[in-house]
Design a protein around this motif. Structure first.
Motif: not given
Ligand code: ADP
Ligand code: MG
Lengths: 265, 323
Positions: A43-50
């Motif tokens: 979730y850090d990888g997937a949503l961290g950017g958003v």
């Protein structure tokens, strides 16, 4: 030997024996650890950017720039569910007949029930601690300082013991390790009907209502408070209260069912 | 003082579905230093009886005492005097034999040092020293039973309860366990064991109670029980059904099993010629005849009406022939 001292000694011996069983099956520890770590990394990888760094200063910036801080509580809650192993340990002993052997000896029945709870508690602390360590390594940094980690761990511990009590009650009631195992399915509604990936304000409709009744919500929010927002005492209070009430309820159920299980038929 | 005194105990299991009278009326007395055998088929109520006497199950009616101590009211005291190896043995497969002994010694209140000494003693006693550091998972059926026996001896109990200690074991392992049990008896331990095996009761038990459908139907030493049948058993075997039916009318008071007829008479061997003469003068052909001392098998048949080995099947046949 006086009564209390022999109780403590019995509890020690039985706890040690239960620990040996856990150590002899190291692979059984992995699934829950991996799921918990999964939340952190994926979730850090997937949503961290958003919602994390690049969202700085936008309305989506509820992680205040550090998405690890925001998602770590979810991983910790997931790790704390390892307390549910208590019920599985106990039921394994009932199924194998070891429980009956202990009953035929002059041992306190509470020592027999408490030993797996002890090991469950240790498991909660170790698994949560390990996830916390991973979190620290990849950049978790509570806004209130390192004491925030202590808050997170203590809430997780109480919450995990709630699951331990729940699994013991469910295991004894069903009389099978599958029954105790099934208790861990509570994991899904607990995590997914909660403000897991976005704050509660962003939830809509029935999900918002469900989250309001889900004690996990308050546990996660309390952890998030110290990680992301600062000393919000009312949020903290609600978190401890939710975890404490849950634990008190399930441990009471565990005691009632244990009393029944150890009574003569 | 009696080692065990059981007076008219009863156990009724009541559940939502039905009511089971597992033990209807069981009484027996066990003297100190003897091996007492409870012999009966599956479902006779042996385990239930043992569980009640060993304080693990409440008693619906009647009274039981161990060394004069009432089982129902003083269970803690009783537990200190007795060792129990239950039928559904609880062995911790993930631990080693040594760890299991050590843990059990500690739980019985031995210090760490004494526990180590006792552990080694007991491993030696039940012949598991070599396998001491292996996990119980890897033990054979016979080794597990010996381990179980050893664990029930940790606190040096005066009275030992063994529920079907050799069921499912091969003859060799069974023999090893029998010798072990006899040695314990010779060292002064009183032993109450249950079994489905006639030979086991015959070989091991100083006295036997036969239990069937929750009732004690016979009690005594093996010799007393056999003598109770009165005389010798003569067995006639016939080729044809006609011969068998005719012989039934001529001989009287026979017990039939397949193509055989049995009668019990005093001094059997000397009476065979007379019977043969009677039969052949009536045109009945006997294919073979023999006289033997009654066995426990015969006793069991006499008191229950069926044979123990494969008793389930025989019961079924009996029920079908009733219809
Ligand atoms: N907990 C129980 N609840 C109901 N019925 C039982 C229970 N335990 C045993 N029984 C019944 O009682 C009878 C005697 O059982 P048991 O004492 O185990 O016999 P045995 O040991 O001689 O094979 C059987 O019909 C069995 O099904
Ligand atoms: Mg039985």
């Amino acid at each position: 030997m006086n009564q209390n001292r022999s109780f403590i000694v019995q509890l020690q011996i039985l706890t040690k024996r239960m620990l040996l069983r856990v150590i002899r099956r190291p692979l059984a520890e992995l699934p829950n650890l991996i799921i918990s770590a999964f939340f952190l990394f994926v979730y850090d990888g997937a949503l961290g950017g958003v919602f994390g760094g690049t969202a700085s200063g936008t309305p989506f910036d509820f992680a205040k720039g550090n998405f690890i801080n925001f998602i770590l509580p979810v991983s910790i809650v997931s790790a704390s569910l390892s307390g549910a192993a208590s019920g599985i340990y106990l039921v394994e002993d009932i199924e194998s007949g070891v429980f009956k052997r202990y009953q035929s000896m002059p041992i306190s029945r509470w020592a027999i029930i408490l030993a797996p709870m002890n090991v469950g508690a240790l498991r909660v602390l170790l698994q949560s601690g390990l996830i916390l360590l991973i979190g620290i390594i990849i950049g978790a940094d509570p806004v209130v300082g390192n004491i925030g980690f202590l808050v997170v761990l203590s809430v997780a511990f109480i919450w995990g013991m709630g699951f331990a009590g729940y699994s013991v009650a469910a295991g004894i009631k069903s009389g099978s390790s599958q029954g105790a195992q099934a208790a861990t399915f509570l994991f899904f509604p607990a995590i997914f009907l909660a403000p897991t990936f976005v704050p509660r304000e962003a939830l809509k409709g029935w999900l918002e209502t469900a989250a309001a009744y889900n004690p996990t919500t308050y546990v996660i929010e309390a952890m998030r408070a110290v990680m992301v927002d600062g000393w919000e005492l009312d949020v903290l209070f609600r978190g401890y209260l939710a975890a404490g009430l849950f634990a008190a309820l399930t441990l009471t159920l565990a005691v009632i069912s244990a009393r029944k299980a150890t009574e003569k038929a | 003082m009696l080692a065990v005194d059981v007076k008219n105990i009863k156990k009724t299991f009541i559940s939502k579905q039905d009511t089971v009278e597992a033990v209807k009326d069981v009484s027996f007395q066990v003297k100190q230093g003897e091996i007492f055998g409870l012999l009966g088929p599956n479902g006779a109520g042996k385990s239930t009886t043992i569980l009640m006497i060993t304080t693990l199950l409440s008693i619906t009616g009647g009274k039981a005492s161990v060394l004069g101590i009432d089982v129902a009211t003083k269970d803690k005291e009783v537990r200190k005097k007795i060792g129990v190896a239950l039928q559904d043995t609880g062995l911790d497969n993930l631990l080693t034999g040594k760890e299991l002994f050590f843990t059990t010694c500690r739980l019985w209140g031995y210090s760490k040092k004494d526990s180590e000494v006792r552990t080694n003693q007991l491993l030696e006693l039940v012949g598991l020293s070599e396998a001491a550091d292996r996990r119980v998972k890897t033990y054979s059926g016979g080794m597990k039973r010996r381990l179980d026996l050893g664990l029930s001896l940790v606190h040096s109990p005066e009275i030992l309860f063994l529920d079907e200690p050799t069921t499912g074991l091969d003859p060799g392992s069974r023999r090893v366990l029998w010798d072990e049990i006899k040695r314990l008896r010779d060292n002064g331990v009183t032993i109450i064991l249950t079994t489905q095996y006639l030979e086991e009761a015959d070989e091991l038990a100083d006295r036997i109670a036969i239990i069937d459908e929750g009732l004690v139907v016979a009690e005594g030493t093996s010799d007393e029980l056999k003598a109770g049948i009165g005389g010798d058993v003569i067995t006639f075997v016939f080729e044809t059904n006609d011969d068998l039916e005719n012989a039934k009318n001529i001989l009287k008071n026979t017990v039939q099993e397949k193509n055989e007829l049995r009668i019990t008479v005093e001094d059997g061997a000397s009476k065979i010629p007379g019977y043969i003469k009677d039969l052949s003068s009536n045109g009945v052909e006997v294919s073979s005849v023999s006289a033997s001392k009654p066995t426990l098998d015969d006793v069991f048949l006499e008191v229950t009406g069926y044979r123990l080995e494969g008793s389930e099947d025989i019961k079924k046949v009996q029920e079908e022939s009733k219809r």
